[in-house]
Design a protein around this motif. Structure first.
Motif, PDB file in Angstrom:
ATOM      1  N   UNK A 170      32.622  51.738  24.353  1.00  0.00           N
ATOM      2  CA  UNK A 170      32.647  50.659  25.348  1.00  0.00           C
ATOM      3  C   UNK A 170      32.583  51.163  26.782  1.00  0.00           C
ATOM      4  N   UNK A 171      31.653  50.585  27.532  1.00  0.00           N
ATOM      5  CA  UNK A 171      31.603  50.792  28.975  1.00  0.00           C
ATOM      6  C   UNK A 171      30.803  51.980  29.447  1.00  0.00           C
ATOM      7  N   UNK A 172      30.484  52.954  28.545  1.00  0.00           N
ATOM      8  CA  UNK A 172      29.871  54.172  29.048  1.00  0.00           C
ATOM      9  C   UNK A 172      28.475  53.924  29.610  1.00  0.00           C
ATOM     10  N   UNK A 173      27.613  53.303  28.809  1.00  0.00           N
ATOM     11  CA  UNK A 173      26.242  53.093  29.252  1.00  0.00           C
ATOM     12  C   UNK A 173      26.215  52.219  30.495  1.00  0.00           C
ATOM     13  N   UNK A 174      27.001  51.183  30.490  1.00  0.00           N
ATOM     14  CA  UNK A 174      26.999  50.279  31.627  1.00  0.00           C
ATOM     15  C   UNK A 174      27.542  50.958  32.870  1.00  0.00           C
ATOM     16  N   UNK A 175      28.507  51.867  32.675  1.00  0.00           N
ATOM     17  CA  UNK A 175      29.059  52.579  33.822  1.00  0.00           C
ATOM     18  C   UNK A 175      28.017  53.494  34.441  1.00  0.00           C
ATOM     19  N   UNK A 176      27.072  54.012  33.609  1.00  0.00           N
ATOM     20  CA  UNK A 176      26.082  54.940  34.111  1.00  0.00           C
ATOM     21  C   UNK A 176      24.835  54.221  34.633  1.00  0.00           C
ATOM     22  N   UNK A 177      24.674  52.975  34.330  1.00  0.00           N
ATOM     23  CA  UNK A 177      23.496  52.247  34.775  1.00  0.00           C
ATOM     24  C   UNK A 177      23.565  51.967  36.268  1.00  0.00           C
ATOM     25  N   UNK A 178      22.437  51.559  36.884  1.00  0.00           N
ATOM     26  CA  UNK A 178      22.443  51.267  38.317  1.00  0.00           C
ATOM     27  C   UNK A 178      23.309  50.054  38.626  1.00  0.00           C
ATOM     28  N   UNK A 179      24.035  50.133  39.726  1.00  0.00           N
ATOM     29  CA  UNK A 179      24.845  48.999  40.146  1.00  0.00           C
ATOM     30  C   UNK A 179      23.928  47.860  40.582  1.00  0.00           C
ATOM     31  N   UNK A 180      24.358  46.631  40.349  1.00  0.00           N
ATOM     32  CA  UNK A 180      23.577  45.470  40.760  1.00  0.00           C
ATOM     33  C   UNK A 180      24.292  44.748  41.884  1.00  0.00           C
ATOM     34  N   UNK A 181      23.507  44.209  42.820  1.00  0.00           N
ATOM     35  CA  UNK A 181      24.088  43.582  44.000  1.00  0.00           C
ATOM     36  C   UNK A 181      23.265  42.357  44.368  1.00  0.00           C
ATOM     37  N   UNK A 182      23.941  41.308  44.803  1.00  0.00           N
ATOM     38  CA  UNK A 182      23.277  40.088  45.260  1.00  0.00           C
ATOM     39  C   UNK A 182      23.741  39.776  46.673  1.00  0.00           C
ATOM     40  N   UNK A 183      22.813  39.388  47.531  1.00  0.00           N
ATOM     41  CA  UNK A 183      23.129  39.003  48.910  1.00  0.00           C
ATOM     42  C   UNK A 183      22.936  37.499  49.028  1.00  0.00           C
ATOM     43  N   UNK A 184      24.007  36.791  49.269  1.00  0.00           N
ATOM     44  CA  UNK A 184      23.890  35.340  49.434  1.00  0.00           C
ATOM     45  C   UNK A 184      23.335  35.030  50.819  1.00  0.00           C
ATOM     46  N   UNK A 185      22.942  33.802  51.011  1.00  0.00           N
ATOM     47  CA  UNK A 185      22.382  33.405  52.304  1.00  0.00           C
ATOM     48  C   UNK A 185      23.421  33.595  53.404  1.00  0.00           C
ATOM     49  N   UNK A 186      23.009  34.232  54.506  1.00  0.00           N
ATOM     50  CA  UNK A 186      23.909  34.433  55.637  1.00  0.00           C
ATOM     51  C   UNK A 186      24.269  33.069  56.227  1.00  0.00           C
ATOM     52  N   UNK A 187      25.558  32.822  56.363  1.00  0.00           N
ATOM     53  CA  UNK A 187      26.019  31.498  56.809  1.00  0.00           C
ATOM     54  C   UNK A 187      25.913  31.354  58.327  1.00  0.00           C
ATOM     55  N   UNK A 188      25.838  30.103  58.764  1.00  0.00           N
ATOM     56  CA  UNK A 188      25.794  29.753  60.187  1.00  0.00           C
ATOM     57  C   UNK A 188      26.870  28.706  60.439  1.00  0.00           C
ATOM     58  N   UNK A 189      27.929  29.111  61.129  1.00  0.00           N
ATOM     59  CA  UNK A 189      29.062  28.204  61.346  1.00  0.00           C
ATOM     60  C   UNK A 189      28.764  27.159  62.418  1.00  0.00           C
ATOM     61  N   UNK A 190      27.742  27.363  63.239  1.00  0.00           N
ATOM     62  CA  UNK A 190      27.509  26.467  64.380  1.00  0.00           C
ATOM     63  C   UNK A 190      26.584  25.306  64.061  1.00  0.00           C
TER      64      UNK A 190
END
Length: 562
Positions: A170-190
């Protein structure tokens, strides 16, 4: 298979490219895959879409990633004139080389082996008994060999099963795989449409930049944010004088905040909207890339005490001077004595020593000893942490300082593959381009570093680079403002004042030239016409000729003959 072309060998099994002299050229995996794709389709035009779909399947990347890979391939092959990897206007790219392939072992195929055996003749009557005996012996020998083969296969199967069980725990292959990242839409408070558009553009630039990083994957936020390992969220605000972006990264599985940062860019007349967007994305992206790289290359052995010493040493060297250099060197050497296995301290000391070499604070026999020491430390750290940004950045600096310019271009590109906004790596690429006579390319690279403006502590370096490149092309008027801005940030290098003196001399401003040279001599006492130029080993004749013109201008401004 080993693919051979133009003296190079591309070994797919070992994932390496070998030069005609047998040496190995380092290429990041995506560039290596693209070269393999070119080589296996030599003579065939491949569109940009085909290349992107083959090298980055099911991953969103911008065209910049494609162009960077092609630049890496050309640099590795020495294809500066773009004759091997050719652009076919409106269609794509063509690999113009004769490619041959061969079995790496060099062993004959079964068909070849059979063809090489003599054709047997019919046996005569007197040889019947002997033939029967030989047939029996061959049968027994064949049986023994089959038994040995079956035993080997059975043993191999057991070994493979054991390895599979270990790998699939458990976890070995996934630990060695590339990390995945998502960037949500940059918010605008104004709720201001102008701010909203700015936020969208900055978010797009940030996402495209992250997609260039080799050991992570960027997922579309709307469809896969919940499946990503990390999610980045940000907010953009506008004040009267500046844009400010704030961002944080959280781990999806735990909700833990792994990183936060903010970055501001002034709203001034000399910074247009495009430049503001670039610097906002780069300021956040650079910090995020470093944090991701730190998480993916965490060293539990690195003592907190060592990290504090590194920070103190870095603070000492930020304002460049020989005295601060010596103080930082003493700190790091003492720390390495206490913790000799710390790769972080080794990297910091190697980077510092190479700065000393480049600033000519280390010379003669000390220089040679420093280079040997640095090379040994960097070889060790790169074996331990091949994807670590500081290790790759230090190696990039080392190759430049030791005039290994072609290797430097590959190494610095690798540093950029983990942080596309790394101004230090861009600066060293620009220096290598200068030494190889590619002054226009160097100026464009230094300007790219200025558009990113990260890390800001190194801002003075690409400014002196841009001034130097302009001066080499005879554009003294364009060189002066770059050099003046560099001095305004860090006035202690001395070399910048000497280049400024040469620029003034070319412009006919003799008094300003002498004053600038005098200041340069105060900062670098003992400088002469003979020891100011950097070593010219492996330098292009085009560079040597242009550099000699600058040295003559310096001499006219008051640089001693020596």
């Amino acid at each position: 298979m080993v693919l051979r072309f133009s003296g190079f060998e591309l070994d797919s099994e070992r994932a390496e490219l070998r030069r005609p002299d047998g040496g190995t050229i380092k290429l990041r995996p995506k560039a290596l895959e693209m070269l393999r794709l070119f080589a296996t389709n030599a003579g065939r035009v491949l569109s940009k879409q085909q290349l992107m779909e083959a090298v980055w399947p099911n991953v969103h990347v911008g065209e910049d990633s494609l162009f960077q890979c092609i630049r890496d391939v050309r640099a590795a092959l020495g294809d500066e004139k773009r004759q091997m990897v050719r652009v076919i206007s409106g269609r794509g790219y063509l690999f113009e080389a004769e490619v041959t392939g061969a079995d790496e072992t060099g062993m004959a195929t079964p068909e070849t082996a059979a063809a090489s055996e003599p054709t047997p003749t019919a046996p005569d009557a007197n040889a019947a008994t002997k033939a029967n005996g030989e047939t029996t012996n061959r049968f027994l020998d064949l049986s023994r060999r089959r038994g040995a083969a079956f035993a080997s296969i059975a043993g191999l199967a057991i070994l493979c099963t054991a390895i599979a069980v270990w790998l699939l725990r458990p976890g070995l292959i996934f630990a060695r795989g590339p990390a995945t990242i998502a960037v949500t839409q940059i918010a605008d408070a104004s709720n201001d449409p102008l701010v909203a558009q700015m936020a969208a553009n900055v978010g797009g630039r940030l996402t495209d930049g992250l997609a260039k990083i080799e050991n992570i994957r960027v997922l579309a936020p709307d469809a896969a944010a919940s499946k990503a390992d990390f999610v980045v969220r940000g907010e953009l605000q506008r004040s009267e004088h500046a844009w400010t972006i704030r961002a944080r990264m959280t781990a999806t599985d735990t909700g833990e905040v792994k990183w936060t940062a903010s970055h501001s860019v002034g709203i001034t007349e000399d910074i247009d909207v495009q430049l503001q967007q670039s610097r906002l994305a780069a300021g956040i992206g650079h910090a995020l890339a470093l944090r991701l790289n730190e998480l993916l290359n965490a060293d539990p052995r690195s003592a907190a005490k060592s990290r504090v010493v590194i920070e103190q040493a870095t603070a000492h060297i930020n304002q460049t001077s020989p005295e601060r250099f010596k103080a930082a060197q003493a700190m790091l050497e003492h720390a390495l004595t206490e913790d000799p296995d710390s790769t972080d301290v080794q990297i910091a000391l190697a980077a510092l020593l190479m700065r000393g070499v480049q600033m000519v604070w280390v010379s003669g026999a000390e220089r040679e000893a420093a280079e040997t020491k640095v090379e040994a430390m960097l070889q060790h750290t790169l074996r331990a942490k091949p994807n670590h940004i500081p290790a790759n950045e230090a190696y990039c600096r080392f190759l430049n300082a030791t005039n290994q310019f072609r290797s430097n271009l590959v190494a610095c590109a690798r540093a950029l593959s983990f942080d596309p906004w790394n101004g230090i790596a861009l600066y060293h690429i620009g220096l290598a381009q200068i030494q190889t006579g590619r002054f226009e390319d160097a100026l464009a690279t230094f300007k790219q570093a200025d558009r990113f403006d990260t890390p800001q502590v190194s801002r003075w370096t690409w400014m002196i680079g841009a001034g130097w490149a302009n001066l080499l092309m005879g554009r003294a008027e364009d060189a002066v403002p770059w050099l003046q801005k560099s001095i305004a940030i860090t006035s202690a290098s001395g070399r910048t004042h000497m280049l400024l003196a040469a620029a003034y001399q070319q412009l006919g401003k003799a008094e300003e030239a002498k004053a600038a040279m005098q200041k340069g001599m105060e900062l670098r006492p003992g400088s002469t016409y003979r020891n100011v130029p950097p070593p010219r080993k492996n330098s292009s004749p085009v560079y040597i000729e242009a550099a000699e013109r600058i040295m003559q201008l310096m001499a006219a401004a008051g640089l001693p003959e020596g």
